[in-house]
Design an enzyme around this catalytic site. Structure first.
Site, short mmCIF file in Angstrom:
data_model
loop_
_atom_site.label_atom_id
_atom_site.label_comp_id
_atom_site.label_asym_id
_atom_site.label_seq_id
_atom_site.Cartn_x
_atom_site.Cartn_y
_atom_site.Cartn_z
N GLU A 175 0.83 -1.35 0.00
CA GLU A 175 -0.07 -0.16 -0.02
C GLU A 175 0.93 1.17 0.01
O GLU A 175 0.65 2.09 0.93
CB GLU A 175 -0.91 0.01 0.94
CG GLU A 175 -1.99 -0.95 1.02
CD GLU A 175 -3.27 -1.05 2.32
OE1 GLU A 175 -2.88 -0.42 3.24
OE2 GLU A 175 -4.13 -1.42 2.00
N GLU A 374 -5.82 -8.23 -0.99
CA GLU A 374 -6.47 -8.08 0.38
C GLU A 374 -7.85 -7.58 0.04
O GLU A 374 -8.12 -6.92 -0.75
CB GLU A 374 -5.78 -6.96 1.10
CG GLU A 374 -4.57 -7.21 1.74
CD GLU A 374 -3.89 -6.06 2.66
OE1 GLU A 374 -4.68 -5.17 3.20
OE2 GLU A 374 -2.53 -5.96 2.81
C1 BG6 Z 1 -4.18 -2.75 4.99
C2 BG6 Z 1 -3.09 -3.26 5.47
O1 BG6 Z 1 -4.33 -1.27 5.01
O2 BG6 Z 1 -5.53 -2.86 5.38
C3 BG6 Z 1 -3.17 -4.36 6.52
O3 BG6 Z 1 -2.33 -3.75 4.01
C4 BG6 Z 1 -4.45 -3.84 7.32
O4 BG6 Z 1 -1.81 -4.49 6.97
C5 BG6 Z 1 -5.75 -3.89 6.31
O5 BG6 Z 1 -4.38 -4.76 8.36
C6 BG6 Z 1 -6.96 -3.80 7.19
O6 BG6 Z 1 -6.59 -2.46 8.02
P1 BG6 Z 1 -6.89 -2.65 9.67
O7 BG6 Z 1 -6.45 -1.32 10.03
O8 BG6 Z 1 -8.49 -2.99 9.88
O9 BG6 Z 1 -6.05 -3.48 10.21
#
Ligand code: BG6
Length: 478
Positions: A175, A374
């Protein structure tokens, strides 16, 4: 009307959010090890000194460092074809500028990748996922220092050479474009190890740090292909398409500029060029950034093989009454709620069609294979007295997004390599440090302070995803 038989269904995590063992076997402290726990209302603090009075959730993670064999068994039973994780830079170079790598750290990833490969699970590896060595922050000020390029490339070369027969898919910076929200202290710190800069300077510093990271990324792609021409090396963009709040042309241009400001990183990593609007903006801002001709040549040469992307939500923006001539995008100030969308308890607006929109947008702009690395829903789970977790809300979220992805493949002809839901197993939230913001299909018995048995339980979503993988997706008419 089916997905390719080699479609990579998988799951994703990052080293600092799962491994724990933060100071074992020679590991140095990373930037994540200096972040306290927070919540939806209270941001995480960055503490230069690690103090006993605070909870540092990344110190314990979910203890995967010690439990990886059992966890991989659960992933194999689930039917995963790939597993995305990152290499903690500080296990390999504890301070970031060490002369020689730490052999125990290298051994750990040898064992982890061997165990995955033995179970028929392809490792997908991010080189830097919000966990750079804190030593590089202390000594060099993080990525605002050009020296970081060499340290990163050395780290990348070390792991490329070591795992060249074990790992094929790599990504450089997780990211990388989060820091376009340059007024967010956490984004600047997590992406670039930048601390304590004033709001006034933060934009300039972000552009300088991001430039060095992009040069490092391009050099990494070039050197990676020399080490193993079969490597697939990608970038990783946080994708959240930005919609205008109304058909008012001002809002439409604001959204266009916001997308440009958030995704120019992709222009460089995929096309090898700085966009014109940004060259002019940087010049007219009189920042005198350190961007050399040789950097620009490297950026041209080191373009990526594919685009890794995360997708959780879309954003909506509206223009101010008085915009500056550049329509500068300030995420917190310009973002508004989209009344057509529901949101999670953490305020993330849920928009499955936005995923199909994003895949089309990226495909039209860059013409590279896409890999959704993701996607998922952070939610609280309840364990029944029979030790079951009925997380229909998570199934609904994943199903709706997978359906849109399949439409993008089948009706829009987009080349998508695979799909790895985020937090295949519950882990520490990056944004809040909570455990209770759970993404996993596998439950981990542990609370926000790190207490619990650590036992793994299979949620309803685990069985649902298992059946989905077996069928190679969802039938679109379902
Ligand atoms: C992304 C990241 O921003 O979102 C992860 O690559 C992160 O590391 C995921 O865990 C979800 O965000 P959060 O803040 O809910 O953990």
């Amino acid at each position: 009307m089916a997905l390719k038989s080699d479609f990579l269904w998988g799951g994703a995590v990052a080293a600092h959010q799962v491994e724990g063992a933060w100071n074992e076997d020679g590991k140095g402290d990373s930037i994540a090890d200096h972040l306290t726990s927070g919540s939806v209302n209270q941001g995480r603090c960055i503490t230069p000194i690690i103090s006993r009075d605070n909870v540092y959730p990344n110190h314990f993670g979910i203890n995967l460092y010690h439990s990886y064999k059992n966890d991989i068994k659960l992933f194999a039973d689930l039917g995963l074809k790939c597993f995305r994780t990152s290499i903690a830079w500080t296990r390999i170079y504890p301070n970031g500028d060490d002369d020689v790598p730490n052999e125990s750290g290298l051994d750990f990833y040898d064992n982890l990748f061997d165990e995955l490969n033995k179970n028929g699970i392809e490792p997908i590896v991010t080189l830097s996922h919000f966990e750079m060595p804190y030593g590089l922050v202390k000594k060099y000020g993080g990525w605002k220092n050009r020296k970081l390029i060499d340290f990163f490339v050395k780290f990348a070369q070390t792991v490329f050479k070591r795992y060249k027969h074990k790992v094929k898919y790599w990504m450089t910076f997780n990211e990388i474009n989060n820091q376009s929200d340059f007024q967010s202290k956490l984004a600047l710190y997590s992406n670039s190890g930048i601390m304590g800069c004033s709001l006034k300077d933060s934009e300039k510093i972000m552009y300088q740090a991001a430039h060095y990271e992009l040069v490092a990324s391009a050099r990494t792609v070039i050197t990676g292909h020399e080490i193993n021409p079969n490597f697939k090396i990608g970038c990783m963009l946080a994708m959240a398409p930005i919609y205008p709040s109304t058909p008012n042309p001002k809002d439409i241009f604001k959204a266009e500029r916001a997308n440009q400001a958030r995704y120019w990183f992709g222009d460089i990593q995929c096309l090898g060029i700085y966009p014109e609007w940004l060259k002019i903006y940087q010049k007219q801002s009189n920042w005198n950034l350190d961007i050399t001709q040789s950097d620009l040549d490297i950026l041209k040469k080191g373009t990526v093989d594919y685009i890794g992307l995360s997708y959780y939500m879309s954003m909506t923006v509206e223009a101010d009454n008085h915009e500056d001539p550049y329509y500068t995008f300030y995420e917190e100030k310009n973002k508004i709620k989209n009344k057509y969308l529901k949101e999670s308890e953490w305020g993330w607006q849920i928009d499955p069609i936005g995923l199909r929109f994003s895949l089309n947008w990226l495909n039209d702009r860059y013409h590279k294979p896409l890999f959704i690395v993701e996607n998922g829903l952070g939610a609280r789970d309840t364990v029944s007295n029979k030790n079951e977790i009925h997380d229909q809300y998570r199934i609904n979220y994943l199903k709706a997004h997978i359906l849109e992805m399949e439409k993008a493949i089948i009706y829009d002809g987009i080349d998508i390599v695979g799909y790895t839901p985020w937090g295949i197993i519950d882990l520490i939230s990056a944004g809040t440090g909570e455990m209770s913001k759970r993404y996993g299909l596998i439950y981990v018995d542990q609370n926000d302070k790190g207490y619990g048995t650590g036992k793994r339980l299979l949620k309803d979503s685990y069985y649902w995803y298992q059946a989905l993988i077996k069928n190679n997706g969802i039938k679109l008419e379902e």
